[in-house]
Motif scaffolding. Structure first.
Motif, mmCIF file in Angstrom:
data_model
loop_
_atom_site.group_PDB
_atom_site.id
_atom_site.type_symbol
_atom_site.label_atom_id
_atom_site.label_comp_id
_atom_site.label_asym_id
_atom_site.label_seq_id
_atom_site.Cartn_x
_atom_site.Cartn_y
_atom_site.Cartn_z
ATOM 1 N N UNK A 18 -13.065 -7.483 -13.378
ATOM 2 C CA UNK A 18 -12.059 -8.518 -13.620
ATOM 3 C C UNK A 18 -11.903 -9.441 -12.409
ATOM 4 N N UNK A 19 -11.540 -10.687 -12.658
ATOM 5 C CA UNK A 19 -11.268 -11.626 -11.573
ATOM 6 C C UNK A 19 -10.055 -11.145 -10.782
ATOM 7 N N UNK A 20 -10.034 -11.434 -9.488
ATOM 8 C CA UNK A 20 -8.939 -10.966 -8.635
ATOM 9 C C UNK A 20 -7.583 -11.469 -9.112
ATOM 10 N N UNK A 21 -7.539 -12.659 -9.711
ATOM 11 C CA UNK A 21 -6.256 -13.178 -10.187
ATOM 12 C C UNK A 21 -5.678 -12.322 -11.307
ATOM 13 N N UNK A 22 -6.513 -11.440 -11.897
ATOM 14 C CA UNK A 22 -6.047 -10.528 -12.943
ATOM 15 C C UNK A 22 -5.730 -9.143 -12.380
ATOM 16 N N UNK A 23 -5.877 -8.988 -11.057
ATOM 17 C CA UNK A 23 -5.667 -7.678 -10.425
ATOM 18 C C UNK A 23 -4.622 -7.814 -9.319
ATOM 19 N N UNK A 24 -3.330 -7.729 -9.660
ATOM 20 C CA UNK A 24 -2.316 -7.795 -8.612
ATOM 21 C C UNK A 24 -2.481 -6.627 -7.638
ATOM 22 N N UNK A 25 -2.232 -6.904 -6.374
ATOM 23 C CA UNK A 25 -2.343 -5.886 -5.311
ATOM 24 C C UNK A 25 -3.775 -5.353 -5.197
ATOM 25 N N UNK A 26 -4.752 -6.249 -5.407
ATOM 26 C CA UNK A 26 -6.157 -5.832 -5.393
ATOM 27 C C UNK A 26 -6.553 -5.198 -4.067
ATOM 28 N N UNK A 27 -6.014 -5.692 -2.966
ATOM 29 C CA UNK A 27 -6.422 -5.171 -1.661
ATOM 30 C C UNK A 27 -5.771 -3.820 -1.379
ATOM 31 N N UNK A 28 -4.565 -3.612 -1.921
ATOM 32 C CA UNK A 28 -3.951 -2.289 -1.841
ATOM 33 C C UNK A 28 -4.717 -1.297 -2.706
ATOM 34 N N UNK A 29 -5.226 -1.756 -3.855
ATOM 35 C CA UNK A 29 -6.072 -0.910 -4.702
ATOM 36 C C UNK A 29 -7.342 -0.516 -3.959
ATOM 37 N N UNK A 30 -7.958 -1.465 -3.280
ATOM 38 C CA UNK A 30 -9.149 -1.152 -2.500
ATOM 39 C C UNK A 30 -8.825 -0.122 -1.418
ATOM 40 N N UNK A 31 -7.666 -0.269 -0.767
ATOM 41 C CA UNK A 31 -7.251 0.697 0.244
ATOM 42 C C UNK A 31 -6.998 2.073 -0.347
ATOM 43 N N UNK A 32 -6.406 2.093 -1.547
ATOM 44 C CA UNK A 32 -6.143 3.368 -2.217
ATOM 45 C C UNK A 32 -7.449 4.072 -2.574
ATOM 46 N N UNK A 33 -8.413 3.314 -3.102
ATOM 47 C CA UNK A 33 -9.704 3.911 -3.440
ATOM 48 C C UNK A 33 -10.434 4.386 -2.188
ATOM 49 N N UNK A 34 -10.290 3.634 -1.101
ATOM 50 C CA UNK A 34 -10.880 4.075 0.167
ATOM 51 C C UNK A 34 -10.269 5.398 0.622
ATOM 52 N N UNK A 35 -8.955 5.535 0.434
ATOM 53 C CA UNK A 35 -8.287 6.765 0.869
ATOM 54 C C UNK A 35 -8.710 7.967 0.014
ATOM 55 N N UNK A 36 -9.150 7.683 -1.226
ATOM 56 C CA UNK A 36 -9.593 8.756 -2.105
ATOM 57 C C UNK A 36 -11.040 9.158 -1.824
ATOM 58 N N UNK A 37 -11.897 8.155 -1.670
ATOM 59 C CA UNK A 37 -13.325 8.428 -1.521
ATOM 60 C C UNK A 37 -13.801 8.459 -0.070
ATOM 61 N N UNK A 38 -13.085 7.778 0.832
ATOM 62 C CA UNK A 38 -13.461 7.749 2.229
ATOM 63 C C UNK A 38 -12.226 7.991 3.101
ATOM 64 N N UNK A 71 0.829 -1.205 0.000
ATOM 65 C CA UNK A 71 0.000 0.000 0.000
ATOM 66 C C UNK A 71 0.866 1.259 0.000
ATOM 67 N N UNK A 72 1.935 1.265 0.793
ATOM 68 C CA UNK A 72 2.830 2.437 0.812
ATOM 69 C C UNK A 72 3.401 2.712 -0.579
ATOM 70 N N UNK A 73 3.792 1.644 -1.271
ATOM 71 C CA UNK A 73 4.392 1.817 -2.599
ATOM 72 C C UNK A 73 3.386 2.360 -3.607
ATOM 73 N N UNK A 74 2.181 1.797 -3.644
ATOM 74 C CA UNK A 74 1.200 2.260 -4.632
ATOM 75 C C UNK A 74 0.704 3.661 -4.283
ATOM 76 N N UNK A 75 0.600 3.974 -2.993
ATOM 77 C CA UNK A 75 0.167 5.317 -2.592
ATOM 78 C C UNK A 75 1.218 6.356 -2.981
ATOM 79 N N UNK A 76 2.503 6.014 -2.821
ATOM 80 C CA UNK A 76 3.576 6.931 -3.223
ATOM 81 C C UNK A 76 3.546 7.164 -4.726
ATOM 82 N N UNK A 77 3.328 6.099 -5.495
ATOM 83 C CA UNK A 77 3.237 6.241 -6.950
ATOM 84 C C UNK A 77 2.070 7.142 -7.327
ATOM 85 N N UNK A 78 0.923 6.887 -6.725
ATOM 86 C CA UNK A 78 -0.274 7.659 -7.032
ATOM 87 C C UNK A 78 -0.081 9.124 -6.671
#
Length: 237
Positions: free
Chosen positions: A212-232, A147-154
């Motif tokens: 998409x199926x989760x197997x096609x979404x690497x770091x899916x839970x970090x993505x969910x956390x990132x979207x939460x940080x944006x919208x909530x 999550x730290x890595x994807x948030x820094x990128x974003x």
């Protein structure tokens, strides 16, 4: 060398039992081949090769050990050992698909794959015992560093690649479809969720969508956390 062990998982005993059944079937062929008259050397050799498969597979499953450590994960089997540190993790794939035969549920297939910063890969699924228990533990352990890595990128303005889903501060969300990616601007995103092994993002004004199926979404839970940080933002981790 990784730190203290937290928990270990061995080879899946149910899969071992199925392999034993296959082995017994192969053993009956061997018995038939060696008691036939006249003896047929070619058939005898063939049945021994057939029996060798389940035997090797059984001992391989017996040797499997996945261990969670305070700072990483280790995997060992008949064919070698691997270690990965949580803070070196780059991509984590985790998905579960319910299997059925003639519409009768027969179990769940798990897909687990980890990739570190050096490109080293570690993947396993139902060959490990209790994959449904191991998967959430891996989500918990890999989440903070990823999550730290994807948030820094974003936050730096980069487009963050989650495989079938991409997000960027400037343009919003892109979801892979049959032909290219469909773009949804931030102000057109209504809601999002991980449900039934898929990652769904609903555009404003639409009650139905495909994800998409989760197997096609690497770091899916970090993505969910990132979207939460944006919208909530008040609920973000």
């Amino acid at each position: 060398m990784l730190g203290p062990e937290l928990e270990s998982f061995r080879g899946n005993k149910i899969v071992m039992a199925l392999v034993i059944i296959l082995g017994l079937g192969a053993a009956s062929l061997v018995l038939a081949a060696f008691t036939s008259s006249p003896p047929e050397k070619g058939f005898e050799i063939f049945t021994l090769l057939v029996l060798a498969g389940p035997v090797i597979l059984f001992f391989w499953l017996m040797s499997i050990r996945v261990t969670l450590h305070s700072d990483g994960i280790s995997y060992q089997s008949l064919f070698g050992e691997k270690e990965m540190r949580w803070d070196a993790m780059e991509r984590f794939y985790y998905g579960a698909t319910k299997q059925s035969v003639n519409f009768i549920p027969v179990g769940t297939y798990y897909h687990i794959k980890l990739v570190d910063a050096e490109g080293k890969k570690l993947s396993f699924g139902n060959r490990v015992e209790s994959p449904g228990k191991l998967g959430p533990k891996l989500v918990e352990q890999t989440y903070p560093a990823i999550f730290r890595k994807v948030a820094d990128q974003f936050n730096s303005g980069e487009e963050v690649d989650f495989g079938a889903i991409k997000v960027s501060r400037a343009s919003g969300v892109k979801i892979k479809k049959l032909f290219g990616y469909k773009e949804i601007p931030w102000d057109k995103v209504s809601s999002f969720a991980i449900q039934s092994g898929h990652f769904y993002i609903w555009p404003v004004g639409k009650k139905r969508t495909t994800g998409p199926a989760l197997r096609q979404v690497p770091n899916a839970f970090a993505l969910q956390g990132l979207l939460n940080s944006i919208f909530k933002p008040s609920n973000a981790s």
